[in-house]
Write an enzyme that holds these catalytic residues in place. Sequence first.
Site, mmCIF file in Angstrom:
data_model
loop_
_atom_site.group_PDB
_atom_site.id
_atom_site.type_symbol
_atom_site.label_atom_id
_atom_site.label_comp_id
_atom_site.label_asym_id
_atom_site.label_seq_id
_atom_site.Cartn_x
_atom_site.Cartn_y
_atom_site.Cartn_z
ATOM 1 N N ARG A 1 -2.263 -5.970 -8.199
ATOM 2 C CA ARG A 1 -1.118 -6.869 -7.990
ATOM 3 C C ARG A 1 -1.023 -7.922 -9.077
ATOM 4 O O ARG A 1 0.055 -8.237 -9.554
ATOM 5 C CB ARG A 1 -1.257 -7.593 -6.641
ATOM 6 N N LYS B 1 -15.789 -7.050 5.415
ATOM 7 C CA LYS B 1 -14.795 -7.983 5.950
ATOM 8 C C LYS B 1 -14.712 -7.811 7.463
ATOM 9 O O LYS B 1 -14.837 -6.694 7.966
ATOM 10 C CB LYS B 1 -13.415 -7.668 5.368
ATOM 11 N N HIS C 1 0.844 -1.202 0.000
ATOM 12 C CA HIS C 1 0.000 0.000 0.000
ATOM 13 C C HIS C 1 0.878 1.251 0.000
ATOM 14 O O HIS C 1 0.627 2.211 -0.727
ATOM 15 C CB HIS C 1 -0.890 0.047 1.250
ATOM 16 N N SER D 1 -2.852 -7.842 2.976
ATOM 17 C CA SER D 1 -3.129 -7.693 4.409
ATOM 18 C C SER D 1 -3.538 -9.034 5.006
ATOM 19 O O SER D 1 -3.133 -9.383 6.118
ATOM 20 C CB SER D 1 -4.246 -6.678 4.623
#
Length: 162
Positions: A91, A42, A18, A129
């Site tokens: 990504r 989440k 990030h 993460s």
Amino acid sequence: MRITAIYPGSFDPITHGHKDIVIRASRLFERVVVAVAASTTKHTVFTSDERVAFAQTVFDGVPNVTVCSFDGLLADAAREHRASVILRGLRAVSDFEHEFQMAGMNRKLVPEADTLFLTTAEQYGYISSSLVREVASLGGDVSEFVHPAVVEALNRRLPRHG
Ligand code: ADP
């Protein structure tokens, strides 16, 4: 043009991946607002205040980067900060489908902003993460992937299974 970019995410926790996106964006835009989603679908390990505090620590001393939290629609946060760019990181191809859908929805909700993607630097491409949380909970060393303050917090917070 003086462009403000908003970079939304759950940042649970913020990683070097990030950070890389934000630092590169800070050279392209007048202002980058890291927008931490307060309530996400989440389940998060860290509260929104904690996630904001970690991001503030990471970007301490970077003058054109600010951190805020937002509740509700990104579209509203983008308007509030007068952001004309919504920034996201890519990504791998696997990120693409979800990001593409979100960009389309956000174009409807906030037509005055465009979603721009920065691709990750290859050394951060495998960091997420969720993997950081998993590795830390298994007793692995995550100091290569996150800020030392985050390492410490993960070690305190996560139940150890390793
Ligand atoms: P969300 O829960 O909205 O996906 P994240 O906090 O997981 O939020 O990620 C925010 C943004 O950062 C997303 O666009 C994601 O693809 C991107 N991102 C996550 N990890 C990396 C990384 N290692 N390198 C570059 N971009 C990343």
